[in-house]
Write a protein that holds these residues in place. Structure first.
Motif, short mmCIF file in Angstrom:
data_model
loop_
_atom_site.label_atom_id
_atom_site.label_comp_id
_atom_site.label_asym_id
_atom_site.label_seq_id
_atom_site.Cartn_x
_atom_site.Cartn_y
_atom_site.Cartn_z
N THR A 34 0.83 -1.21 0.00
CA THR A 34 0.00 0.00 0.00
C THR A 34 0.86 1.25 0.00
O THR A 34 0.61 2.20 -0.74
CB THR A 34 -0.94 0.00 1.23
OG1 THR A 34 -1.77 -1.16 1.18
CG2 THR A 34 -1.80 1.24 1.25
N GLU A 36 3.94 1.52 -1.12
CA GLU A 36 4.56 1.63 -2.45
C GLU A 36 3.58 2.17 -3.48
O GLU A 36 3.93 3.03 -4.29
CB GLU A 36 5.08 0.26 -2.90
CG GLU A 36 6.30 -0.20 -2.14
CD GLU A 36 6.74 -1.61 -2.49
OE1 GLU A 36 5.94 -2.37 -3.08
OE2 GLU A 36 7.88 -1.96 -2.16
N GLU A 37 2.36 1.68 -3.45
CA GLU A 37 1.34 2.13 -4.40
C GLU A 37 1.04 3.63 -4.22
O GLU A 37 0.97 4.37 -5.20
CB GLU A 37 0.06 1.32 -4.19
CG GLU A 37 -1.04 1.66 -5.16
CD GLU A 37 -2.28 0.81 -4.93
OE1 GLU A 37 -3.38 1.36 -5.06
OE2 GLU A 37 -2.13 -0.38 -4.62
N TYR A 39 2.99 5.84 -2.87
CA TYR A 39 4.18 6.58 -3.23
C TYR A 39 4.26 6.80 -4.74
O TYR A 39 4.50 7.91 -5.21
CB TYR A 39 5.43 5.83 -2.75
CG TYR A 39 6.72 6.46 -3.17
CD1 TYR A 39 7.19 7.60 -2.51
CD2 TYR A 39 7.47 5.94 -4.21
CE1 TYR A 39 8.38 8.20 -2.89
CE2 TYR A 39 8.66 6.53 -4.59
CZ TYR A 39 9.10 7.65 -3.94
OH TYR A 39 10.29 8.24 -4.33
N LYS A 40 3.98 5.74 -5.50
CA LYS A 40 4.01 5.83 -6.97
C LYS A 40 2.96 6.82 -7.48
O LYS A 40 3.19 7.53 -8.45
CB LYS A 40 3.79 4.46 -7.60
CG LYS A 40 4.94 3.53 -7.42
CD LYS A 40 4.64 2.15 -7.96
CE LYS A 40 5.74 1.17 -7.66
NZ LYS A 40 5.41 -0.19 -8.13
N GLN A 41 1.80 6.86 -6.83
CA GLN A 41 0.73 7.77 -7.25
C GLN A 41 1.10 9.23 -7.01
O GLN A 41 0.58 10.11 -7.67
CB GLN A 41 -0.56 7.45 -6.49
CG GLN A 41 -1.20 6.16 -6.87
CD GLN A 41 -2.42 5.83 -6.02
OE1 GLN A 41 -2.84 6.64 -5.20
NE2 GLN A 41 -2.95 4.65 -6.19
N ASN A 42 1.99 9.47 -6.06
CA ASN A 42 2.32 10.84 -5.68
C ASN A 42 3.67 11.31 -6.22
O ASN A 42 4.19 12.31 -5.77
CB ASN A 42 2.29 10.97 -4.16
CG ASN A 42 0.88 10.89 -3.64
OD1 ASN A 42 0.03 11.67 -4.03
ND2 ASN A 42 0.62 9.94 -2.78
N LEU A 43 4.25 10.58 -7.16
CA LEU A 43 5.52 11.01 -7.76
C LEU A 43 5.31 12.18 -8.69
O LEU A 43 4.39 12.43 -9.31
CB LEU A 43 6.18 9.86 -8.50
CG LEU A 43 6.82 8.81 -7.63
CD1 LEU A 43 7.41 7.71 -8.52
CD2 LEU A 43 7.92 9.38 -6.77
#
Length: 43
Positions: A34, A36-37, A39-43
């Motif tokens: 969760t 990681e997911e 984090y990727k959405q907020n890059l």
């Protein structure tokens, strides 16, 4: 993270604007996935 694990609780969390809903007892693999997911959405 919450002790409330029913579908209704998940819906309330989403309606309140929460990014995710993790219930206790904590599943470390799900927690890491969760994070990681999100984090990727907020890059």
């Amino acid at each position: 993270m919450t002790a409330n694990a029913f579908d209704e609780d998940r819906k309330k969390s989403n309606a309140a604007g929460m990014n995710a809903h993790l219930a206790k007892p904590l599943d470390v693999k799900r927690l890491i996935g969760t994070i990681e997911e999100l984090y990727k959405q907020n890059l």
